[in-house]
Write a protein that holds these residues in place. Structure first.
Motif, PDB file in Angstrom:
ATOM      1  N   TYR A 230      36.214  47.432  30.065  1.00 51.53           N
ATOM      2  CA  TYR A 230      35.283  48.073  30.999  1.00 51.53           C
ATOM      3  C   TYR A 230      35.618  49.545  31.198  1.00 51.53           C
ATOM      4  O   TYR A 230      36.792  49.922  31.287  1.00 51.53           O
ATOM      5  N   ALA A 231      34.565  50.363  31.309  1.00 48.23           N
ATOM      6  CA  ALA A 231      34.772  51.795  31.531  1.00 48.23           C
ATOM      7  C   ALA A 231      35.529  52.053  32.822  1.00 48.23           C
ATOM      8  O   ALA A 231      36.366  52.964  32.888  1.00 48.23           O
ATOM      9  N   GLU A 238      40.664  57.261  38.580  1.00 50.62           N
ATOM     10  CA  GLU A 238      39.587  58.154  39.020  1.00 50.62           C
ATOM     11  C   GLU A 238      38.298  57.430  39.365  1.00 50.62           C
ATOM     12  O   GLU A 238      37.519  57.899  40.188  1.00 50.62           O
ATOM     13  N   ASP A 239      38.056  56.276  38.732  1.00 55.39           N
ATOM     14  CA  ASP A 239      36.800  55.575  38.957  1.00 55.39           C
ATOM     15  C   ASP A 239      36.814  54.915  40.337  1.00 55.39           C
ATOM     16  O   ASP A 239      37.694  54.103  40.638  1.00 55.39           O
ATOM     17  N   PRO A 240      35.827  55.217  41.192  1.00 59.35           N
ATOM     18  CA  PRO A 240      35.822  54.662  42.550  1.00 59.35           C
ATOM     19  C   PRO A 240      35.520  53.163  42.601  1.00 59.35           C
ATOM     20  O   PRO A 240      35.671  52.545  43.658  1.00 59.35           O
ATOM     21  N   ARG A 241      35.137  52.587  41.476  1.00 57.24           N
ATOM     22  CA  ARG A 241      34.795  51.158  41.471  1.00 57.24           C
ATOM     23  C   ARG A 241      36.027  50.266  41.418  1.00 57.24           C
ATOM     24  O   ARG A 241      35.906  49.047  41.556  1.00 57.24           O
ATOM     25  N   VAL A 242      37.202  50.850  41.202  1.00 56.78           N
ATOM     26  CA  VAL A 242      38.442  50.080  41.226  1.00 56.78           C
ATOM     27  C   VAL A 242      39.408  50.725  42.209  1.00 56.78           C
ATOM     28  O   VAL A 242      39.388  51.937  42.431  1.00 56.78           O
ATOM     29  N   ALA A 250      44.035  47.980  37.237  1.00 61.58           N
ATOM     30  CA  ALA A 250      42.581  47.811  37.245  1.00 61.58           C
ATOM     31  C   ALA A 250      42.183  46.584  36.441  1.00 61.58           C
ATOM     32  O   ALA A 250      41.254  45.858  36.820  1.00 61.58           O
ATOM     33  N   ARG A 251      42.885  46.342  35.334  1.00 60.36           N
ATOM     34  CA  ARG A 251      42.616  45.139  34.554  1.00 60.36           C
ATOM     35  C   ARG A 251      42.853  43.891  35.399  1.00 60.36           C
ATOM     36  O   ARG A 251      42.071  42.939  35.369  1.00 60.36           O
ATOM     37  N   ARG A 252      43.912  43.897  36.178  1.00 55.37           N
ATOM     38  CA  ARG A 252      44.199  42.739  37.036  1.00 55.37           C
ATOM     39  C   ARG A 252      43.106  42.558  38.091  1.00 55.37           C
ATOM     40  O   ARG A 252      42.737  41.427  38.417  1.00 55.37           O
ATOM     41  N   GLU A 253      42.591  43.641  38.629  1.00 60.31           N
ATOM     42  CA  GLU A 253      41.466  43.547  39.566  1.00 60.31           C
ATOM     43  C   GLU A 253      40.282  42.851  38.910  1.00 60.31           C
ATOM     44  O   GLU A 253      39.637  41.981  39.504  1.00 60.31           O
ATOM     45  N   LEU A 254      39.979  43.264  37.672  1.00 57.76           N
ATOM     46  CA  LEU A 254      38.827  42.693  36.978  1.00 57.76           C
ATOM     47  C   LEU A 254      39.028  41.215  36.675  1.00 57.76           C
ATOM     48  O   LEU A 254      38.074  40.433  36.696  1.00 57.76           O
TER      49      LEU A 254
END
Length: 364
Positions: A230-231, A238-242, A250-254
């Motif tokens: 995922y982007a 920097e991405d506010p979605r994570v 971030a991978r663990r969040e997903l």
């Protein structure tokens, strides 16, 4: 119990082992409801009743992944398993070799389940690295669904040609979507536009495979979440979605979103008449993926799923291993055509979430 034997689940409980060598499980064992750590098998409850499908209950609630609870009181379930968080492997070659071995074991187990007879398994094939790796070791027909001019149909044709495989194309029409929308929404228990647009091409591929006599459908589900596809993972922090401040975080969040996503996909595929098989979500593959360092998920050039692509070179040609692919709802053009159907039905874009409102109207 679905997905594992009672003995395997008992051992997982006794040893606090979240990845005991399955592709997920859910059900009852010794008076307790359990669901595996990634929620790979759906499970629902309503009061003191439980079921594998929400339509069997009056007011279903998903049983939480990684939990166990008494059959007569599932609301008091407690977490018994969490995903491992191993230190990353520092040697990239070692990490890729481990991943390749895990993929080989998982795929060969799926192939062996067909018993060497005419394949009972078909493959949902979009031409990307995930489904291509799944297809590579299975003697099974490949199916892609999409509108005639779609990216997925073109990519699948090119990848199948590169791999020397035949491809069965399910060419979609607006009538196909209009018919399938309420079927998918009811099966998944959802009417939001994103969920329905993702599930529709899977459902229509599965429906065709089932009509052709195949009882199982191998899918590439889980690869984007496991391998950094995922982007928003690639752009962390920097991405506010994570919320995480690293790619691994971030991978663990997903990965935490998988139980909800898999619930949707599994229910839609079963409603179409097939049992899904997800080799990428085999415990062996999950363990290997969790040990990958951040730059094996996304490299310094921003290439996503780096380790998976490198491992995939043992299974598929480079032009397939390193292909970039659109998400299924866009690559198949299902999202575009669903929007068009909604507008034709009088749900204008200026209306908030007009496609979801259209789906809900079709269910009603």
């Amino acid at each position: 119990m679905r997905g594992a034997t009672a003995e395997t689940v008992r051992r997982a409980l006794d040893e606090d082992d979240p990845l005991p060598g399955t592709r997920g499980f859910a059900g009852a064992v010794d008076g307790r409801l359990v669901r595996d750590v990634l929620g790979r098998q759906p499970l629902f409850f309503d009061g003191d009743d439980w079921a594998f499908a929400p339509g069997e209950l009056a007011d279903p609630e998903p049983f939480p992944a990684g939990h166990a609870g008494q059959v007569d009181d599932p609301t008091a379930a407690e977490r018994v398993w969490s995903l491992p968080d191993p230190d990353p492997v520092t040697d990239e070659r070692e990490a890729v070799v481990s991943l390749r071995e895990a993929l080989t074991g998982a795929l060969d187990e799926v192939a062996a389940a067909d018993g060497g007879t005419e394949a009972a398994t078909a493959v949902a094939f979009s031409g990307g690295v995930d489904s291509a790796v799944v297809a590579s070791r299975l003697d099974a027909p490949l199916y892609v669904a999409g509108f005639p001019e779609s990216h997925d149909v073109a990519a699948a044709r090119d990848a199948a040609d590169a791999m020397g495989r035949d491809l069965r194309v399910v060419e979609l029409t607006p009538d196909d979507l209009e018919r399938a929308v309420p079927e998918v929404a009811r099966a998944a228990g959802r009417t939001n536009a994103m969920d329905v647009s993702i599930a529709l091409p899977l459902y229509l591929v599965a429906e065709r495979a089932a009509a052709d006599g195949y009882g199982r459908l191998a899918v590439g589900q889980g690869a984007d979440e496991l391998f950094g596809g995922y982007a928003k993972v690639a752009r962390a922090p920097e991405d506010p979605r994570v919320e995480a401040d690293t790619v691994r975080g971030a991978r663990r969040e997903l990965l935490g979103t998988l139980p909800d996503q898999l619930e949707r996909d599994v229910l839609a595929l079963r409603a179409a008449g097939v049992e899904p098989v997800a080799p990428m979500l085999d415990d062996r593959v999950v363990r290997a993926a969790l040990a990958l360092p951040g730059d094996a998920l996304v490299d310094d050039r921003g290439e996503r799923k780096r380790a998976l692509r490198l491992a995939a070179r043992a299974f598929v040609p480079d032009r397939v291993a390193f292909r970039e692919k659109k998400a299924v709802q866009y690559g198949s053009l299902v999202s575009r055509e669903l929007d068009r159907l909604a507008r034709q039905a009088g749900f204008k874009r200026r209306t908030d979430d007009h496609v979801s409102k259209y789906v809900a109207s079709r269910v009603e």
